[in-house]
Motif scaffolding. Sequence first.
Motif, PDB file in Angstrom:
ATOM      1  N   ASP A  27       0.688  -1.100   0.071  1.00 50.32           N
ATOM      2  CA  ASP A  27      -0.053   0.110   0.073  1.00 50.32           C
ATOM      3  C   ASP A  27       0.926   1.149  -0.009  1.00 50.32           C
ATOM      4  OD1 ASP A  27       1.112  -0.430   2.570  1.00 50.32           O
ATOM      5  OD2 ASP A  27      -0.681   0.181   3.818  1.00 50.32           O
ATOM      6  N   TYR A  28       2.020   1.299  -0.408  1.00 53.30           N
ATOM      7  CA  TYR A  28       2.916   2.274  -0.347  1.00 53.30           C
ATOM      8  C   TYR A  28       2.544   3.549  -1.433  1.00 53.30           C
ATOM      9  CZ  TYR A  28       7.219   4.987  -1.257  1.00 53.30           C
ATOM     10  OH  TYR A  28       8.032   6.175  -1.221  1.00 53.30           O
ATOM     11  N   THR A  29       2.580   4.443  -1.145  1.00 54.05           N
ATOM     12  CA  THR A  29       2.178   5.599  -2.167  1.00 54.05           C
ATOM     13  C   THR A  29       3.594   6.652  -1.927  1.00 54.05           C
ATOM     14  OG1 THR A  29       0.037   5.495  -1.456  1.00 54.05           O
ATOM     15  CG2 THR A  29       0.879   7.495  -2.421  1.00 54.05           C
ATOM     16  N   PRO A  30       4.079   6.925  -3.117  1.00 55.70           N
ATOM     17  CA  PRO A  30       5.308   7.568  -3.063  1.00 55.70           C
ATOM     18  C   PRO A  30       5.152   9.044  -2.521  1.00 55.70           C
ATOM     19  CG  PRO A  30       5.108   6.615  -5.129  1.00 55.70           C
ATOM     20  CD  PRO A  30       3.767   6.466  -4.398  1.00 55.70           C
ATOM     21  N   ARG A  31       6.204   9.736  -1.935  1.00 57.02           N
ATOM     22  CA  ARG A  31       6.101  10.885  -1.377  1.00 57.02           C
ATOM     23  C   ARG A  31       6.023  11.838  -2.412  1.00 57.02           C
ATOM     24  NH1 ARG A  31       8.077  11.459   4.037  1.00 57.02           N
ATOM     25  NH2 ARG A  31       8.832   9.543   4.933  1.00 57.02           N
ATOM     26  N   GLU A  32       5.229  12.997  -1.823  1.00 57.96           N
ATOM     27  CA  GLU A  32       5.135  14.164  -2.925  1.00 57.96           C
ATOM     28  C   GLU A  32       6.260  15.274  -2.619  1.00 57.96           C
ATOM     29  OE1 GLU A  32       1.360  16.058  -2.267  1.00 57.96           O
ATOM     30  OE2 GLU A  32       0.178  14.351  -2.993  1.00 57.96           O
ATOM     31  N   PHE A  33       6.876  15.246  -1.351  1.00 56.11           N
ATOM     32  CA  PHE A  33       7.947  16.185  -1.055  1.00 56.11           C
ATOM     33  C   PHE A  33       8.725  15.191   0.170  1.00 56.11           C
ATOM     34  CE2 PHE A  33       4.271  17.236   1.532  1.00 56.11           C
ATOM     35  CZ  PHE A  33       4.894  17.722   2.835  1.00 56.11           C
ATOM     36  N   VAL A  34       9.794  15.812   0.488  1.00 55.62           N
ATOM     37  CA  VAL A  34      10.771  15.298   1.362  1.00 55.62           C
ATOM     38  C   VAL A  34      11.229  16.642   2.408  1.00 55.62           C
ATOM     39  CG1 VAL A  34      12.807  14.235   2.171  1.00 55.62           C
ATOM     40  CG2 VAL A  34      11.487  13.379   0.367  1.00 55.62           C
ATOM     41  N   ILE A  35      11.205  16.842   3.438  1.00 53.76           N
ATOM     42  CA  ILE A  35      11.874  17.830   4.319  1.00 53.76           C
ATOM     43  C   ILE A  35      13.060  17.479   4.826  1.00 53.76           C
ATOM     44  CG2 ILE A  35      11.379  19.048   6.460  1.00 53.76           C
ATOM     45  CD1 ILE A  35       9.146  19.638   4.662  1.00 53.76           C
ATOM     46  N   SER A  36      14.034  18.555   4.938  1.00 57.74           N
ATOM     47  CA  SER A  36      15.324  18.225   5.463  1.00 57.74           C
ATOM     48  C   SER A  36      15.738  19.447   6.128  1.00 57.74           C
ATOM     49  CB  SER A  36      16.323  17.959   4.392  1.00 57.74           C
ATOM     50  OG  SER A  36      16.240  17.101   3.440  1.00 57.74           O
ATOM     51  N   THR A  37      16.520  19.303   7.309  1.00 52.04           N
ATOM     52  CA  THR A  37      16.770  20.443   8.270  1.00 52.04           C
ATOM     53  C   THR A  37      18.111  20.606   8.403  1.00 52.04           C
ATOM     54  OG1 THR A  37      16.510  19.043  10.049  1.00 52.04           O
ATOM     55  CG2 THR A  37      14.372  19.789   9.317  1.00 52.04           C
ATOM     56  N   ASP A  52       9.640  16.835  -6.415  1.00 55.04           N
ATOM     57  CA  ASP A  52      10.230  16.282  -7.925  1.00 55.04           C
ATOM     58  C   ASP A  52      10.681  17.335  -8.612  1.00 55.04           C
ATOM     59  OD1 ASP A  52       9.840  13.401  -7.593  1.00 55.04           O
ATOM     60  OD2 ASP A  52       7.728  13.504  -8.005  1.00 55.04           O
ATOM     61  N   GLU A  53      10.217  18.322  -8.659  1.00 53.93           N
ATOM     62  CA  GLU A  53      10.428  19.759  -9.808  1.00 53.93           C
ATOM     63  C   GLU A  53      11.197  20.736  -8.980  1.00 53.93           C
ATOM     64  OE1 GLU A  53       7.112  20.861 -12.577  1.00 53.93           O
ATOM     65  OE2 GLU A  53       6.007  19.835 -10.794  1.00 53.93           O
ATOM     66  N   PHE A  54      11.008  21.037  -7.745  1.00 54.78           N
ATOM     67  CA  PHE A  54      11.868  22.090  -7.125  1.00 54.78           C
ATOM     68  C   PHE A  54      12.482  21.713  -5.640  1.00 54.78           C
ATOM     69  CE2 PHE A  54       8.385  23.770  -9.596  1.00 54.78           C
ATOM     70  CZ  PHE A  54       9.144  24.975 -10.213  1.00 54.78           C
ATOM     71  N   ARG A  55      13.347  22.760  -5.544  1.00 56.31           N
ATOM     72  CA  ARG A  55      13.906  22.665  -4.007  1.00 56.31           C
ATOM     73  C   ARG A  55      13.811  23.973  -3.423  1.00 56.31           C
ATOM     74  NH1 ARG A  55      16.642  19.491  -0.092  1.00 56.31           N
ATOM     75  NH2 ARG A  55      17.869  18.583  -1.581  1.00 56.31           N
ATOM     76  N   SER A  73       3.951  26.938   1.436  1.00 52.41           N
ATOM     77  CA  SER A  73       2.929  26.416   2.436  1.00 52.41           C
ATOM     78  C   SER A  73       2.937  25.237   2.908  1.00 52.41           C
ATOM     79  CB  SER A  73       1.447  26.476   1.637  1.00 52.41           C
ATOM     80  OG  SER A  73       1.339  25.757   0.644  1.00 52.41           O
ATOM     81  N   LEU A  74       3.698  24.045   2.131  1.00 54.61           N
ATOM     82  CA  LEU A  74       3.898  22.954   2.634  1.00 54.61           C
ATOM     83  C   LEU A  74       5.046  22.795   3.812  1.00 54.61           C
ATOM     84  CD1 LEU A  74       4.657  21.074  -0.727  1.00 54.61           C
ATOM     85  CD2 LEU A  74       2.820  20.734   0.703  1.00 54.61           C
ATOM     86  N   LEU A  75       5.841  23.766   3.802  1.00 53.77           N
ATOM     87  CA  LEU A  75       6.943  23.713   4.804  1.00 53.77           C
ATOM     88  C   LEU A  75       5.872  24.233   6.069  1.00 53.77           C
ATOM     89  CD1 LEU A  75       9.790  23.622   5.951  1.00 53.77           C
ATOM     90  CD2 LEU A  75      10.012  26.090   5.399  1.00 53.77           C
ATOM     91  N   ASP A  76       5.253  25.618   6.012  1.00 51.33           N
ATOM     92  CA  ASP A  76       4.454  26.107   7.034  1.00 51.33           C
ATOM     93  C   ASP A  76       3.600  24.908   7.715  1.00 51.33           C
ATOM     94  OD1 ASP A  76       5.616  28.358   6.548  1.00 51.33           O
ATOM     95  OD2 ASP A  76       4.080  29.381   5.431  1.00 51.33           O
ATOM     96  N   LYS A  77       2.724  24.349   6.967  1.00 49.76           N
ATOM     97  CA  LYS A  77       2.140  23.338   7.396  1.00 49.76           C
ATOM     98  C   LYS A  77       2.786  22.003   7.938  1.00 49.76           C
ATOM     99  CE  LYS A  77      -1.548  19.650   5.807  1.00 49.76           C
ATOM    100  NZ  LYS A  77      -2.144  19.466   4.791  1.00 49.76           N
TER     101      LYS A  77
END
Length: 478
Positions: free
Chosen positions: A326-336, A353-356, A436-440
């Motif tokens: 049931d794995y669903t690929p990630r839409e984004f990855v957070i790094s700190t 996939d498109e931006f950093r 907004s992804l980061l804020d959330k």
Amino acid sequence: MSKLHLLLALFICVTCMSCSCDKPDKPNILWIYVEDLSPDFTCYGNNLVNTPNVDRLVENGILFTNIHMPASVCSSVRSGIITGLMPTTLGLHNHHSSRDLASAIFLPDSIQTIPELFKEAGYFTFNHGKDDYNFWYDRRNLYEGEFRSIGMYGMQGLKIDWNARDEGQPFFGQIQLYGNKHIYNRKFKEKVIRPIDPNSIEVPPYYPDSAFIRQELAVHLECVELTDYEVGQIIERLKSDDLLENTYIFFFSDHGMRLWRHKQFLYDAGTNVPFVMAYFGEDGVIKKGSINNDLISGLDIGTTSLGLADIEIPSYTEGADFLSEDYTPREFVISTRDRCDFTIDRIRSVRTDEFRYIKNYFPERPYMQANYRDEWKITQRMRALANGNMLGDIPAMFWSDKRPKEELYQVDTDPHMIHNLADEPAFEAQLVQIRSLLDKWEQETNDKGQHPEGADGLRFMFNRWGEQCINPEYDQFK
């Protein structure tokens, strides 16, 4: 049934039972954990190196091209992977935290590390090499075997491997390799497999095309080849012990190579690492010789390891089992990135996939503010070139007195992440969306980096580094 047939049936039954005792029902899991190494192996397209052993892993497994670590410095990465949680979720984000009892951070009782979960499931667990975890723990709860303190790097498991386990017992083990840190060994040049010609190096545009840079990059490739040789030795040990065909091998690095803009920073060069997962047996669950281009988080390594062993994955984990049905690929990855050694900083990144996207919380502080690399001759040379306006426009950006609050890079057209699109009107919609992804994420995970580090942790760093601690946060101890 005749007596002869009955005896034959009993013999076959006993023989089968005997064979099943020799081979564990559950697979073994081995992490080959490398320090400070970028994905510069032959299988990743670098034709200047010869890496047959990692290539052999790829032939028997999966090559991952788009994995990104949860941080860009070793202790934060290792703390995240071993718990299955972002280091910022547990307050383990500051490099070399919990190095004395006064500043100790304890995990909540509800959180168990990956090796503890394996232990509960009957596995023999070991870690041959450093732990470097940013929390306070009793190592005997995680691993078998003797260990010693190695100061700032926490604890180190002494020489141990799968042969110390009970007969037939499956194992979850880690073997630490030095990777790019081989260069600190006085006998490094004696160990080099073959010299790499610096003139053959293609220098990234964020570095000046100078002989001393070329030499540094060539040395990194020599470390890649030396690491490959060590991987070959491990494979042969597993084979000679008749364990190779029932062991899942995870080969990966903690973050990118040691130079600026790689290690400790959140560009692809800092967070994207080599990652290969292999299985030499015939009944594994992976497609051999395949390539996976999905966005993967380093947190997924521990979670997937649990899944392979059929161990229940805790509900609190932020990692995913990328081999599950049931794995669903990630839409984004957070790094700190937060405090590294004595250098206080806070950077967050979202990789799609498109931006950093990168957010700098201290834009008034230079990228290359005072840091541990200042002792290196190569850093001193770069500073001299920067002060003399001799770096060139692109390399000079990283050595300026300040930095932008936000950075946005289009991955496919700008893989070196040179052209900041954050102020470009044509990319405003993408900037708003990814911001907004980061804020959330910060709100939902209660990113502990929002809060200043406690006085005890800062005092430990101040006592260790002294006059090098020039950030205003250290003024309270002066």
